[in-house]
Design an enzyme around this catalytic site. Structure first.
Site, short mmCIF file in Angstrom:
data_model
loop_
_atom_site.label_atom_id
_atom_site.label_comp_id
_atom_site.label_asym_id
_atom_site.label_seq_id
_atom_site.Cartn_x
_atom_site.Cartn_y
_atom_site.Cartn_z
N GLY A 9 5.23 90.56 -123.82
CA GLY A 9 5.20 91.40 -122.52
C GLY A 9 4.57 90.47 -121.75
O GLY A 9 3.75 89.76 -121.70
N GLY A 11 2.92 92.58 -118.74
CA GLY A 11 2.37 93.36 -118.09
C GLY A 11 1.03 92.53 -118.20
O GLY A 11 0.44 91.90 -117.89
N PHE A 12 -0.35 93.37 -118.03
CA PHE A 12 -1.86 93.67 -117.48
C PHE A 12 -2.05 91.67 -118.45
O PHE A 12 -2.52 91.26 -117.91
CB PHE A 12 -2.78 94.53 -117.09
CG PHE A 12 -1.76 94.96 -116.83
CD1 PHE A 12 -3.03 95.02 -115.08
CD2 PHE A 12 -1.61 96.15 -116.60
CE1 PHE A 12 -2.52 95.62 -113.78
CE2 PHE A 12 -1.74 97.22 -114.84
CZ PHE A 12 -1.49 96.23 -113.91
N GLY A 13 -1.72 92.09 -120.02
CA GLY A 13 -2.63 91.42 -121.14
C GLY A 13 -1.66 90.04 -120.67
O GLY A 13 -2.23 88.73 -120.99
N VAL A 77 12.35 91.93 -127.60
CA VAL A 77 12.41 91.87 -128.94
C VAL A 77 12.36 92.87 -129.64
O VAL A 77 11.94 94.40 -129.35
CB VAL A 77 10.68 91.35 -128.87
CG1 VAL A 77 10.41 91.18 -130.30
CG2 VAL A 77 10.57 90.12 -128.11
N GLU A 168 -3.75 112.23 -111.47
CA GLU A 168 -3.26 111.94 -109.96
C GLU A 168 -1.84 111.74 -109.52
O GLU A 168 -1.72 112.46 -108.45
CB GLU A 168 -3.66 110.16 -110.07
CG GLU A 168 -5.11 109.11 -110.22
CD GLU A 168 -4.99 108.17 -110.16
OE1 GLU A 168 -6.03 107.65 -109.85
OE2 GLU A 168 -3.71 107.12 -110.26
N ASP A 285 -2.48 97.41 -124.92
CA ASP A 285 -2.76 98.90 -125.00
C ASP A 285 -2.09 98.99 -126.85
O ASP A 285 -2.44 99.66 -127.43
CB ASP A 285 -1.09 99.28 -124.45
CG ASP A 285 -1.56 100.36 -123.09
OD1 ASP A 285 -3.09 100.15 -122.80
OD2 ASP A 285 -1.33 100.66 -122.34
N ALA A 300 -5.87 99.52 -117.99
CA ALA A 300 -5.60 98.07 -117.67
C ALA A 300 -6.45 96.63 -117.81
O ALA A 300 -6.34 95.40 -118.04
CB ALA A 300 -4.93 97.79 -115.90
C1 LIG Z 1 1.62 106.04 -114.82
C2 LIG Z 1 0.22 104.95 -115.54
C3 LIG Z 1 -0.73 104.92 -114.57
C4 LIG Z 1 -2.00 104.38 -115.75
N1 LIG Z 1 -2.79 104.65 -114.07
C5 LIG Z 1 -3.93 103.52 -114.69
C6 LIG Z 1 -4.86 103.48 -113.62
O1 LIG Z 1 -5.66 103.76 -113.12
N2 LIG Z 1 -6.11 102.36 -114.61
C7 LIG Z 1 -5.72 101.81 -115.55
O2 LIG Z 1 -7.05 101.10 -115.73
N3 LIG Z 1 -4.57 101.57 -116.95
C8 LIG Z 1 -3.40 102.51 -116.20
N4 LIG Z 1 -2.67 102.86 -116.54
C9 LIG Z 1 -2.68 101.92 -118.11
C10 LIG Z 1 -2.33 100.74 -118.01
O3 LIG Z 1 -1.19 100.57 -117.44
C11 LIG Z 1 -2.69 99.98 -119.23
O4 LIG Z 1 -3.52 99.81 -120.13
C12 LIG Z 1 -1.68 98.27 -119.58
O5 LIG Z 1 -0.32 98.78 -118.70
C13 LIG Z 1 -0.98 97.74 -120.28
O6 LIG Z 1 -0.99 96.44 -120.29
P1 LIG Z 1 -0.34 95.99 -121.74
O7 LIG Z 1 -0.52 94.22 -121.01
O8 LIG Z 1 -1.01 96.03 -123.01
O9 LIG Z 1 1.12 96.77 -121.61
P2 LIG Z 1 1.41 96.83 -120.55
O10 LIG Z 1 1.00 96.12 -119.00
O11 LIG Z 1 2.45 97.96 -120.56
O12 LIG Z 1 3.11 95.85 -120.63
C14 LIG Z 1 3.90 95.11 -121.77
C15 LIG Z 1 5.17 95.16 -121.04
O13 LIG Z 1 5.78 94.79 -122.55
C16 LIG Z 1 7.09 94.95 -122.30
N5 LIG Z 1 7.80 95.23 -123.30
C17 LIG Z 1 7.36 96.25 -123.96
N6 LIG Z 1 8.53 96.07 -125.26
C18 LIG Z 1 8.83 95.10 -125.29
C19 LIG Z 1 10.06 94.22 -126.39
N7 LIG Z 1 10.32 95.45 -127.68
N8 LIG Z 1 10.44 93.68 -126.09
C20 LIG Z 1 10.45 92.70 -124.49
N9 LIG Z 1 9.59 93.18 -123.84
C21 LIG Z 1 8.50 94.58 -124.35
C22 LIG Z 1 7.64 96.07 -121.32
O14 LIG Z 1 8.30 95.79 -120.17
C23 LIG Z 1 6.27 95.31 -119.74
O15 LIG Z 1 6.39 94.84 -119.41
C24 LIG Z 1 -1.67 103.70 -116.30
C25 LIG Z 1 -0.76 103.63 -117.08
C26 LIG Z 1 0.27 104.13 -116.54
C27 LIG Z 1 1.64 104.23 -117.52
#
Ligand SMILES: Cc1cc2nc3c(=O)[nH]c(=O)nc-3n(C[C@H](O)[C@H](O)[C@H](O)COP(=O)(O)OP(=O)(O)OC[C@H]3O[C@@H](n4cnc5c(N)ncnc54)[C@H](O)[C@@H]3O)c2cc1C
Length: 398
Positions: A9, A11-13, A77, A168, A285, A300
């Site tokens: 992933g 993403g932010f994490g 994955v 929003e 998440d 995030a």
């Molecule tokens: C529309 C929306 C608005 C939001 N607004 C806010 C906000 O204003 N403030 C705030 O703090 N938070 C907000 N959030 C929440 C925040 O975006 C999440 O809490 C944060 O992104 C979680 O980070 P993460 O690293 O856990 O996962 P994510 O950032 O979701 O990243 C997960 C990554 O894993 C990848 N992935 C998943 N499954 C697989 C797999 N099987 N194989 C390969 N890759 C995979 C995905 O493609 C993705 O790139 C919002 C979320 C959404 C959907």
């Protein structure tokens, strides 16, 4: 041999974990099904034609290209073989010494198959484009519709969920329609447009203090948004929504064969390790942890802090030191409800209206990754603010 840390992933994490390991004596392999990191908090602005997708996303390779111990693989994955310490992916197996799972979440349709089929989620770029296409297509169809009742149906938009994203989204949709589309469709009667925001509980923005929650509801009303509390969605057939009463963890969690907690998130040790597999960490998440007796929110800052923290714990493990427990530092929450309107509860400072809106703008620009993205988003926002525009009003085909 140099140990391999595989991070699932970007993403932010995952991204923050990869960056924080840049000087560690490890090989970092970041995997994601997409080749980019997406700034999800601004996704609703793509859905409402304010921003283009590339302004809120950046290729993972570009973000980390200066990092010598970094490699990226664009794969999905499908399974984790904990015993063999290996991921099964669409691009073949990938072995690890340490594994950091940060696959995030997906739209929660509350197990409603009908909602999943007919509703539109908002989690990734294609979702946002689908919403943008849908809203704009409804306006084009309304122009062709002779029956007034059918026209009103075409111009009724329902946002489900009164968390920050729903609030929003509803605010931005209202401004897109009432400030911009009204000029494109002068023959349509704006009174035919209805935007409903449905919330299952009796509160919007549950994490905010009461004063800010009330301010948010009043601002939504001023923007002609019909807020309904206690509205649980039971069924949706594509035309009608039946009322009964967000986000859940990534579907990858369900394949892990580990006990899941609320919203499909997996309970982790205070050190963020998986109980039976100490070389595996879950963050963001996808992970379930409590803070002052409450589950950590799926936001995030939790993912970012966990990402940095997990890198520290992996480095401690390599040095043979005991691992530390994760402690979340709550920085507060913000939500914007359109021009000059927001609610903010940040580092104990509570603000509404213009002040909160400026705080929201500043914090989002600072957090966006990449100078180009910051610049383009700022230019777009300034343009839209002064000229009451939304540049990305295109209906595109898949
Ligand atoms: C529309 C929306 C608005 C939001 N607004 C806010 C906000 O204003 N403030 C705030 O703090 N938070 C907000 N959030 C929440 C925040 O975006 C999440 O809490 C944060 O992104 C979680 O980070 P993460 O690293 O856990 O996962 P994510 O950032 O979701 O990243 C997960 C990554 O894993 C990848 N992935 C998943 N499954 C697989 C797999 N099987 N194989 C390969 N890759 C995979 C995905 O493609 C993705 O790139 C919002 C979320 C959404 C959907």
């Amino acid at each position: 041999m140099t140990p391999t840390v595989v991070i699932v992933g970007a993403g932010f994490g995952g991204l923050n974990a990869a960056r924080a390991l840049r000087r560690a004596p490890v090989q970092v392999v970041l995997v994601d099904r997409n080749n980019y990191h997406l700034f999800q908090p601004l996704l609703y602005q793509v859905a409402t034609a304010g921003l283009e997708p590339e302004e809120i996303a950046r290729p993972a390779r570009a973000i980390l290209r200066g990092q010598k111990n970094f490699d990226f693989r664009m794969v999905d994955v499908t399974r984790v073989d904990f015993a063999a310490r290996r991921l099964e992916t669409t691009g073949g197996p990938i072995s690890y010494d340490f594994l950091v799972l940060a696959p995030g979440g997906e739209t929660n349709f509350f197990g409603l198959e009908s909602m999943q089929r007919h509703g539109l989620g908002l989690k990734d770029i294609p979702d946002a484009i689908a919403i943008r296409n849908h809203v704009l297509t409804c306006f084009e169809q309304a122009m062709l519709e002779p029956d007034p009742e059918q026209r009103r149906t075409l111009l009724t938009f329902i946002v489900v969920g009164g968390g920050p994203t729903g609030v929003e989204m509803a605010g931005a949709l209202s401004e897109l329609i009432r400030l911009v589309l009204v000029k494109d469709y002068p023959r349509l009667n704006i009174k035919d447009v209805r935007i409903l925001l449905l919330e299952a509980t009796d509160k919007l923005l549950a994490a905010m203090p009461e004063r800010l929650r009330e301010a948010a509801v009043k601002t939504l009303w001023r923007k002609w948004i019909d807020v309904r509390f206690g509205a649980q969605v039971a069924d949706y057939d594509g035309k009608q929504i039946r009322l009964k009463s967000g986000v859940r963890a990534s579907p990858l969690n369900a394949t892990l064969d580990l006990p899941a907690s609320r919203q499909g998130r997996i309970s982790v040790e205070p050190t963020l390790q998986v109980t039976a597999h100490p070389e595996v960490f879950i963050i963001g998440d996808a992970a379930y942890q409590e803070h002052n007796g409450e589950p950590l929110p799926m936001v995030a800052p939790v993912a970012i802090q966990m990402g940095r923290f997990v890198a520290r714990n992996i480095k401690r493990r390599l040095r043979g030191q005991p691992l530390e427990p994760f402690r979340y530092r709550d920085q507060g929450t913000l939500a914007t409800i359109g021009r000059n309107a927001a609610v903010a509860n940040v580092y104990g400072i509570k603000a509404t209206g213009f002040v909160a809106w400026v705080m929201w703008l500043g914090i989002h620009i600072i957090q966006l990754i990449g100078f180009r993205n910051k610049l383009f988003v700022l230019i777009n926002w300034a343009w839209d603010y002064f000229f009451y525009e939304r540049a990305a009003r295109l209906i595109t085909r898949d």
